[in-house]
Design an enzyme around this catalytic site. Sequence first.
Site, PDB file in Angstrom:
ATOM      1  N   ARG A  48       0.288 -11.932  -9.512  1.00 44.43           N
ATOM      2  CA  ARG A  48      -0.344 -11.228 -10.628  1.00 44.43           C
ATOM      3  C   ARG A  48       0.069 -11.922 -11.928  1.00 44.43           C
ATOM      4  NH1 ARG A  48      -2.673  -6.057  -9.954  1.00 44.43           N
ATOM      5  NH2 ARG A  48      -2.939  -6.259 -12.210  1.00 44.43           N
TER       6      ARG A  48
ATOM      7  N   HIS B 271     -13.148  -2.407  -8.972  1.00 45.38           N
ATOM      8  CA  HIS B 271     -12.162  -1.327  -8.886  1.00 45.38           C
ATOM      9  C   HIS B 271     -12.692  -0.071  -9.561  1.00 45.38           C
ATOM     10  CE1 HIS B 271      -9.944  -5.109  -8.529  1.00 45.38           C
ATOM     11  NE2 HIS B 271      -9.032  -4.448  -7.845  1.00 45.38           N
TER      12      HIS B 271
ATOM     13  N   LYS C 195     -14.325  -7.558  -2.286  1.00 43.79           N
ATOM     14  CA  LYS C 195     -13.218  -6.597  -2.422  1.00 43.79           C
ATOM     15  C   LYS C 195     -13.692  -5.386  -3.223  1.00 43.79           C
ATOM     16  CE  LYS C 195      -8.684  -5.604  -4.307  1.00 43.79           C
ATOM     17  NZ  LYS C 195      -7.636  -5.969  -5.293  1.00 43.79           N
TER      18      LYS C 195
ATOM     19  N   ARG D 188      -5.234   1.783   4.010  1.00 40.96           N
ATOM     20  CA  ARG D 188      -4.356   0.610   3.956  1.00 40.96           C
ATOM     21  C   ARG D 188      -3.694   0.331   5.304  1.00 40.96           C
ATOM     22  NH1 ARG D 188      -3.628  -0.738  -1.309  1.00 40.96           N
ATOM     23  NH2 ARG D 188      -4.229   0.787  -2.897  1.00 40.96           N
TER      24      ARG D 188
ATOM     25  N   SER E 239       7.266  14.114   6.141  1.00 41.62           N
ATOM     26  CA  SER E 239       7.335  14.276   7.595  1.00 41.62           C
ATOM     27  C   SER E 239       7.874  13.035   8.300  1.00 41.62           C
ATOM     28  CB  SER E 239       5.945  14.599   8.156  1.00 41.62           C
ATOM     29  OG  SER E 239       5.985  14.621   9.575  1.00 41.62           O
TER      30      SER E 239
ATOM     31  N   LYS F  84      -1.776  25.597   9.736  1.00 40.49           N
ATOM     32  CA  LYS F  84      -1.639  26.059  11.124  1.00 40.49           C
ATOM     33  C   LYS F  84      -2.554  27.241  11.449  1.00 40.49           C
ATOM     34  CE  LYS F  84       3.123  24.451  11.621  1.00 40.49           C
ATOM     35  NZ  LYS F  84       4.495  24.773  12.026  1.00 40.49           N
TER      36      LYS F  84
ATOM     37  N   ASP G 121       5.129  25.045  18.690  1.00 44.08           N
ATOM     38  CA  ASP G 121       6.237  25.422  17.808  1.00 44.08           C
ATOM     39  C   ASP G 121       7.193  26.400  18.473  1.00 44.08           C
ATOM     40  OD1 ASP G 121       5.856  23.941  15.510  1.00 44.08           O
ATOM     41  OD2 ASP G 121       4.560  25.417  14.554  1.00 44.08           O
TER      42      ASP G 121
ATOM     43  N   ALA H 181      13.776  26.024   9.965  1.00 41.26           N
ATOM     44  CA  ALA H 181      12.713  25.109  10.411  1.00 41.26           C
ATOM     45  C   ALA H 181      12.626  23.868   9.529  1.00 41.26           C
ATOM     46  CB  ALA H 181      11.368  25.830  10.437  1.00 41.26           C
TER      47      ALA H 181
ATOM     48  N   GLY I 197      16.392  22.307  11.868  1.00 42.04           N
ATOM     49  CA  GLY I 197      14.971  22.129  12.111  1.00 42.04           C
ATOM     50  C   GLY I 197      14.668  20.914  12.956  1.00 42.04           C
TER      51      GLY I 197
END
Length: 530
Positions: A56, A144, A171, A209, A266, A315, A352, A475, A498
Amino acid sequence: MELDQLVVPAVKMSSERGIRSGTTLICAPLMADSAEEMVVLMNKAMSCGADLVEVRLDSLKRFDPPRDVDYLIKQCPLPILFTYRPRWEGGQYDGDEESRLEVLQLAMELGADYIDVELKAADKFNTLMRAKKPEKCKLIVSSHNYQYTPSVEDLGNLVAVIQASGADIVKIATFALDITDVARIFQITVHSQVPIIALVMGERGLISRILCPKFGGYLTFGTLESGVVSAPGQPTITDLLNLYNFRQIGPDTKIYGIIGKPVGHSKSPILYNEAFRSAGFKGVYVHLLVDDLQKFLGSYSSTDFAGFSCTIPHKESAVKCCDEVDSVAKSIGAVNCIVRRNNGKLFGCNTDYVGAISAIEDGLRGSHLTDSAAGSPLAGKLFVVIGAGGAGKALAYGAKEKGARVVIANRTYDRARELADTVGGQALSLSDLNSFCPEDDMVLANTTSIGMQPKIDESPISKEALKSYKLVFDAVYTPKITRLLKEADECGAKIVTGVEMFIGQAYEQYERFTGLPVPKELFRHIMATY
């Protein structure tokens, strides 16, 4: 727009000097104050596993074009792409246009492998070049959109305009307002007749990506360090290679993921991707930041999107989104695992309650060895569940099945009452929990996100009130030891993290996703490392 029944072609692309052939490339975007610093980053990119680097030029604070461009090309150990992004296209260059384009022309003449020119500047650049482009240099013409992702029709027209501008490689980079926006980019990529780089910026665009090798993208961008990005949402090279097994992703790879909001915390991708790699299973597991579950499942309706784990807050809504729900999940009123069958139908179940209840029982027994013949140690216990969402419903159902007396504590009393009525238990407002101590040796299970990163100083109950509990379960597993568990331990209670529930619920999900026996020891080893 549905990403349905796409025929994913094998990726075909030319083999340039030093470039991996027939696969999606990893390009490291490099930003530095000087050419010398840029060379240090080039070598780091090579050691990280990048296939090429993007220099760049607009990031350079000290820049002597004739000297520095030649120096960068000669010193670079990898194929090199030069970008000199102006402010009007999201970059840092604010000088005159002719000088900028002359630098890119110079880079091309001195031996650059790729040059990135913005679509708005392509005509002017072509006039400047007068058809003298070196054969070895590939011209990337880019567009872009930092506001949104256009329709498939508009994206298709944009690709045609870019192609007509003389681009060797098209692109397009757009911004994701919703994760379903990425489906349109996949649609364009998979049907493109020319080499294409098509990426979606922002956290909701992350899968564009990671999954581009499946849909035929020419390259993706991977950073050297987390947070040091040239566009929002870029993953690190290390994560692409080691977390997502990027080199193993291809047209026949099945896609799995954790659906949630938030979801970036997560650890599920770490667990499943390492297990997939160990078993030689052709799958990839990704974070899926989903705002509207029904919209997501409708947009990604191809059987390539083969299974999902569901976490907060989806959920309960997952029950209504599935074509078939098993009896236990139906009774609980929450689904944490969705499998797409070969006919495209969605099957929902709940793993669960098994993971959490088993971990709590083991904690009460003081061992991971379960002797079910002796009956559940939960039988007759007063079992207090904090939270009335999907996980709360699962824990309440599981505890009731084991013979416990269930109490539901929730910020909204009406929701607590509703769940308590369903399982035949008692309801409390969360604000009354600190004064609730009818007996000793109770069991407490927090199923809310209270205490989860970044709000690690929070706890749903006072330390004083914890003295009435024999065992406390949380949890939340980021951090592993929450404030709740730390204070419970200090009060003499047994604690169950958890992580135990996370591993336990993942066992059945892995088997449902892959059809393979779960590698329990590997799961425990992986989670012990993090």
